[in-house]
Design a protein around this motif. Structure first.
Motif, PDB file in Angstrom:
ATOM      1  N   GLN A 217      -3.582  10.545  -6.503  1.00 53.91           N
ATOM      2  CA  GLN A 217      -3.588  10.192  -5.106  1.00 53.91           C
ATOM      3  C   GLN A 217      -2.020  10.355  -4.738  1.00 53.91           C
ATOM      4  OE1 GLN A 217      -5.936   7.082  -3.922  1.00 53.91           O
ATOM      5  NE2 GLN A 217      -5.107   7.053  -1.733  1.00 53.91           N
ATOM      6  N   ALA A 218      -1.585  11.555  -4.517  1.00 51.59           N
ATOM      7  CA  ALA A 218      -0.357  11.918  -3.737  1.00 51.59           C
ATOM      8  C   ALA A 218       0.538  11.271  -2.880  1.00 51.59           C
ATOM      9  CB  ALA A 218       0.023  13.446  -3.428  1.00 51.59           C
ATOM     10  N   ASP A 219      -0.329  10.494  -2.059  1.00 51.29           N
ATOM     11  CA  ASP A 219       0.326  10.013  -0.807  1.00 51.29           C
ATOM     12  C   ASP A 219       0.598   8.714  -1.129  1.00 51.29           C
ATOM     13  OD1 ASP A 219      -2.363   8.992  -0.790  1.00 51.29           O
ATOM     14  OD2 ASP A 219      -2.649   8.886   1.365  1.00 51.29           O
ATOM     15  N   LEU A 220       0.318   7.851  -2.502  1.00 48.85           N
ATOM     16  CA  LEU A 220       0.567   6.584  -2.560  1.00 48.85           C
ATOM     17  C   LEU A 220       2.173   6.208  -2.492  1.00 48.85           C
ATOM     18  CD1 LEU A 220      -1.823   5.899  -5.562  1.00 48.85           C
ATOM     19  CD2 LEU A 220      -2.165   5.300  -3.028  1.00 48.85           C
ATOM     20  N   GLN A 221       2.303   5.023  -2.029  1.00 45.03           N
ATOM     21  CA  GLN A 221       3.794   4.389  -2.055  1.00 45.03           C
ATOM     22  C   GLN A 221       3.673   3.171  -3.050  1.00 45.03           C
ATOM     23  OE1 GLN A 221       5.294   4.599   2.379  1.00 45.03           O
ATOM     24  NE2 GLN A 221       3.265   4.107   2.468  1.00 45.03           N
ATOM     25  N   PHE A 222       4.994   2.892  -3.529  1.00 47.09           N
ATOM     26  CA  PHE A 222       4.982   1.828  -4.546  1.00 47.09           C
ATOM     27  C   PHE A 222       6.242   0.853  -4.310  1.00 47.09           C
ATOM     28  CE2 PHE A 222       2.805   5.343  -6.542  1.00 47.09           C
ATOM     29  CZ  PHE A 222       1.721   4.769  -7.143  1.00 47.09           C
ATOM     30  N   VAL A 223       6.120  -0.193  -4.448  1.00 48.24           N
ATOM     31  CA  VAL A 223       7.032  -1.190  -4.144  1.00 48.24           C
ATOM     32  C   VAL A 223       7.035  -2.423  -5.239  1.00 48.24           C
ATOM     33  CG1 VAL A 223       6.917  -1.183  -1.666  1.00 48.24           C
ATOM     34  CG2 VAL A 223       5.623  -2.921  -2.820  1.00 48.24           C
TER      35      VAL A 223
ATOM     36  N   ILE B  19       1.099   0.297  -3.051  1.00 47.35           N
ATOM     37  CA  ILE B  19       0.709  -0.538  -4.161  1.00 47.35           C
ATOM     38  C   ILE B  19       1.892  -1.320  -4.677  1.00 47.35           C
ATOM     39  CG2 ILE B  19      -0.348  -0.372  -6.660  1.00 47.35           C
ATOM     40  CD1 ILE B  19      -2.220   0.926  -5.170  1.00 47.35           C
ATOM     41  N   GLY B  20       1.487  -2.635  -4.970  1.00 41.71           N
ATOM     42  CA  GLY B  20       2.518  -3.458  -5.281  1.00 41.71           C
ATOM     43  C   GLY B  20       2.738  -3.267  -6.817  1.00 41.71           C
ATOM     44  N   VAL B  21       3.893  -3.408  -7.547  1.00 47.49           N
ATOM     45  CA  VAL B  21       3.956  -3.464  -9.040  1.00 47.49           C
ATOM     46  C   VAL B  21       4.775  -4.987  -9.246  1.00 47.49           C
ATOM     47  CG1 VAL B  21       4.954  -2.461 -10.896  1.00 47.49           C
ATOM     48  CG2 VAL B  21       4.285  -1.309  -9.197  1.00 47.49           C
TER      49      VAL B  21
ATOM     50  N   PHE C  97      11.318  -1.510   5.072  1.00 49.67           N
ATOM     51  CA  PHE C  97      11.506  -1.225   3.945  1.00 49.67           C
ATOM     52  C   PHE C  97      11.373   0.240   3.910  1.00 49.67           C
ATOM     53  CE2 PHE C  97       9.359  -5.513   3.003  1.00 49.67           C
ATOM     54  CZ  PHE C  97      10.728  -6.286   2.675  1.00 49.67           C
ATOM     55  N   GLY C  98      11.099   1.093   4.988  1.00 52.63           N
ATOM     56  CA  GLY C  98      10.837   2.314   4.936  1.00 52.63           C
ATOM     57  C   GLY C  98       9.901   3.055   4.477  1.00 52.63           C
ATOM     58  N   LEU C  99       8.722   2.135   4.836  1.00 54.50           N
ATOM     59  CA  LEU C  99       7.397   2.661   4.359  1.00 54.50           C
ATOM     60  C   LEU C  99       6.476   3.186   5.358  1.00 54.50           C
ATOM     61  CD1 LEU C  99       6.410  -0.558   2.259  1.00 54.50           C
ATOM     62  CD2 LEU C  99       7.055   1.514   1.456  1.00 54.50           C
ATOM     63  N   ASP C 100       5.799   4.218   5.157  1.00 58.90           N
ATOM     64  CA  ASP C 100       5.004   4.918   6.013  1.00 58.90           C
ATOM     65  C   ASP C 100       3.446   4.197   6.023  1.00 58.90           C
ATOM     66  OD1 ASP C 100       3.295   6.765   7.304  1.00 58.90           O
ATOM     67  OD2 ASP C 100       3.894   8.355   6.208  1.00 58.90           O
TER      68      ASP C 100
ATOM     69  N   GLN D 106       3.107  -8.698   1.536  1.00 60.76           N
ATOM     70  CA  GLN D 106       2.062  -8.386   2.710  1.00 60.76           C
ATOM     71  C   GLN D 106       1.865  -6.886   2.990  1.00 60.76           C
ATOM     72  OE1 GLN D 106       2.700 -10.104   6.550  1.00 60.76           O
ATOM     73  NE2 GLN D 106       4.604  -9.235   6.804  1.00 60.76           N
ATOM     74  N   CYS D 107       3.015  -6.001   2.743  1.00 60.66           N
ATOM     75  CA  CYS D 107       2.803  -4.605   2.916  1.00 60.66           C
ATOM     76  C   CYS D 107       1.921  -3.851   2.178  1.00 60.66           C
ATOM     77  CB  CYS D 107       4.085  -3.993   2.959  1.00 60.66           C
ATOM     78  SG  CYS D 107       5.446  -4.669   4.070  1.00 60.66           S
ATOM     79  N   CYS D 108       1.654  -4.636   0.943  1.00 57.80           N
ATOM     80  CA  CYS D 108       0.649  -3.823   0.124  1.00 57.80           C
ATOM     81  C   CYS D 108      -0.837  -3.787   0.305  1.00 57.80           C
ATOM     82  CB  CYS D 108       0.878  -4.464  -1.212  1.00 57.80           C
ATOM     83  SG  CYS D 108       2.488  -4.345  -1.905  1.00 57.80           S
ATOM     84  N   ASP D 109      -1.573  -2.800  -0.040  1.00 60.28           N
ATOM     85  CA  ASP D 109      -3.094  -2.713   0.154  1.00 60.28           C
ATOM     86  C   ASP D 109      -3.713  -3.337  -1.184  1.00 60.28           C
ATOM     87  OD1 ASP D 109      -3.427  -1.163   2.498  1.00 60.28           O
ATOM     88  OD2 ASP D 109      -1.727   0.038   1.545  1.00 60.28           O
TER      89      ASP D 109
END
Length: 382
Positions: free
Chosen positions: A222-228, A193-195, A184-187, A263-266
């Protein structure tokens, strides 16, 4: 001896029911390959070979006002399903959730001598326990998916069987978390965070704007957050793009791989319903959000007899995932709770322990196979 050729009529009005019916049909065909499935449902049922006579993707709505808006379409569906019962006389009618609609259909089928198996009990423990008797008169068997539900039916001498929750079997990611993060190209060094705004178009309309506002709030903090955003099969690209077009923060849309995405989400923000249970089974901390039209909410408040709407909380018998309902559902409140789940180690640990407990309470699974066994048992008695 060849297998008898049974015809089973399925009635599923919502996305989760479409999935449950599809899995059950697959299990049925393993045991009785000549068995034919017809009825009302969506893509999942169609994909496994059920002959869909009415596509229910447009009528899976919740709340009185929302139902009234779709009333003509719902009535048309009921009329068609009744016609199938009367003219084709299926060997068994399997009503999957979609309570009021399926109660009317079950009552009609019973009058026409068609056996009725109701799958996924109406939440009589939440709404009106007196309804047990009404359903008891319209069905031949109630298949419940939570162990505590059997007592309600046994008390009124209604045939009931606990079959296990279908989600226990199907909620499994295909890949490892590490592989998914790469795919998914996630770091892996940054929180995800899942939406999850719902599986119905009217839920997206009501829930996604406030969730996107929460995304903006979180991204500022928090600038480093990723969203899916795992896209429900029942939701078209157009419905989502109406809200996501030009949105300033990157949100990765993931199709047909919801469990791998979760499962990738915190932490996840989700609507109430089956999704919250699936997130619990995947052991990801969440905040549960919901909003109805003011009239639907007011009516619901008069009828609901339990303190929670989120399935993980109902199963646990206490609040293990914060619920933000109606006026409490604000972008600020969503962002605050998600931030706490990410940063407060003790709070997060307690949430994870409670999610483990919910998983244990739901048992070993086998729901779809148990349902198929029960249906075949009923068919052989006919």
């Amino acid at each position: 001896m060849s297998n008898p050729s049974y015809t089973v009529l399925f009635s599923a009005g919502e996305s989760s029911g479409d999935q449950h019916a599809a899995h059950m049909f697959q299990e049925l065909q393993k045991q009785s390959p000549a068995l034919r499935g017809i009825g009302m449902g969506g893509n999942k049922m169609r994909q496994v070979g059920i002959d869909i006579r009415f596509d229910s993707s447009g009528i899976g709505v919740i709340g009185l006002v929302e139902i009234l808006k779709h009333y003509t379409e719902i009535r048309r569906a009921l009329k068609l399903m009744k016609h199938i019962v009367a003219s084709e006389k299926p060997d068994l009618l399997v009503c999957v959730d979609y309570k009021e609609f399926n109660l009317k259909l079950a009552q009609f089928a019973k009058r026409h001598g068609v056996k009725v198996l109701f799958y996924v009990s109406p939440q009589v423990w939440a709404w009106r326990p007196g309804r047990v008797v009404t359903y008891g008169k319209a069905i031949d068997m109630m298949a419940v998916i939570f162990p505590f539900e059997t007592a309600y039916y046994e008390a009124e001498n209604v045939p009931v069987r606990y079959v296990g929750h279908p989600s226990v079997d199907k909620v499994h990611p295909i890949h490892s978390k590490q592989d998914d993060m790469e795919m998914f190209g996630l770091d892996a060094s940054r929180p995800v965070i899942g939406v999850m705004p719902g599986s119905r178009a009217n839920e997206i309309k009501r829930m996604l704007p406030v969730m996107l506002d929460a995304v903006k709030t979180l991204a500022k903090r928090q600038a480093d957050l990723q969203f899916v955003l795992p896209q429900a099969d029942s939701i078209s690209d157009e419905v989502l793009q109406e809200h996501l077009q030009g949105f300033p923060i990157p949100i990765k849309l993931i199709k047909q791989q919801a469990y791998d995405a979760i499962q990738c989400c915190d932490a996840v923000m989700t609507t109430s319903g089956t999704a919250s249970l699936e997130i619990a089974l995947l052991q990801v901390p969440m905040v549960i959000a919901y909003r109805l039209s003011p009239l639907s909410y007011w009516l619901g408040k008069q009828l609901v007899k339990i303190p929670f709407i989120g399935l993980p909380n109902i199963i646990a018998g206490k609040s293990i995932a914060k619920e933000l309902i109606q006026d409490a559902l604000t972008a600020q409140n969503l962002a605050d709770e998600l931030e706490r789940l990410l940063s407060d180690a003790g709070y997060r640990h307690r949430a994870l322990l409670e999610l483990q407990r919910v998983k244990v309470l739901l048992g070993a699974g086998g729901g779809s196979k148990n349902m198929a066994d029960l249906a075949l048992e009923m068919l052989k008695q006919s």
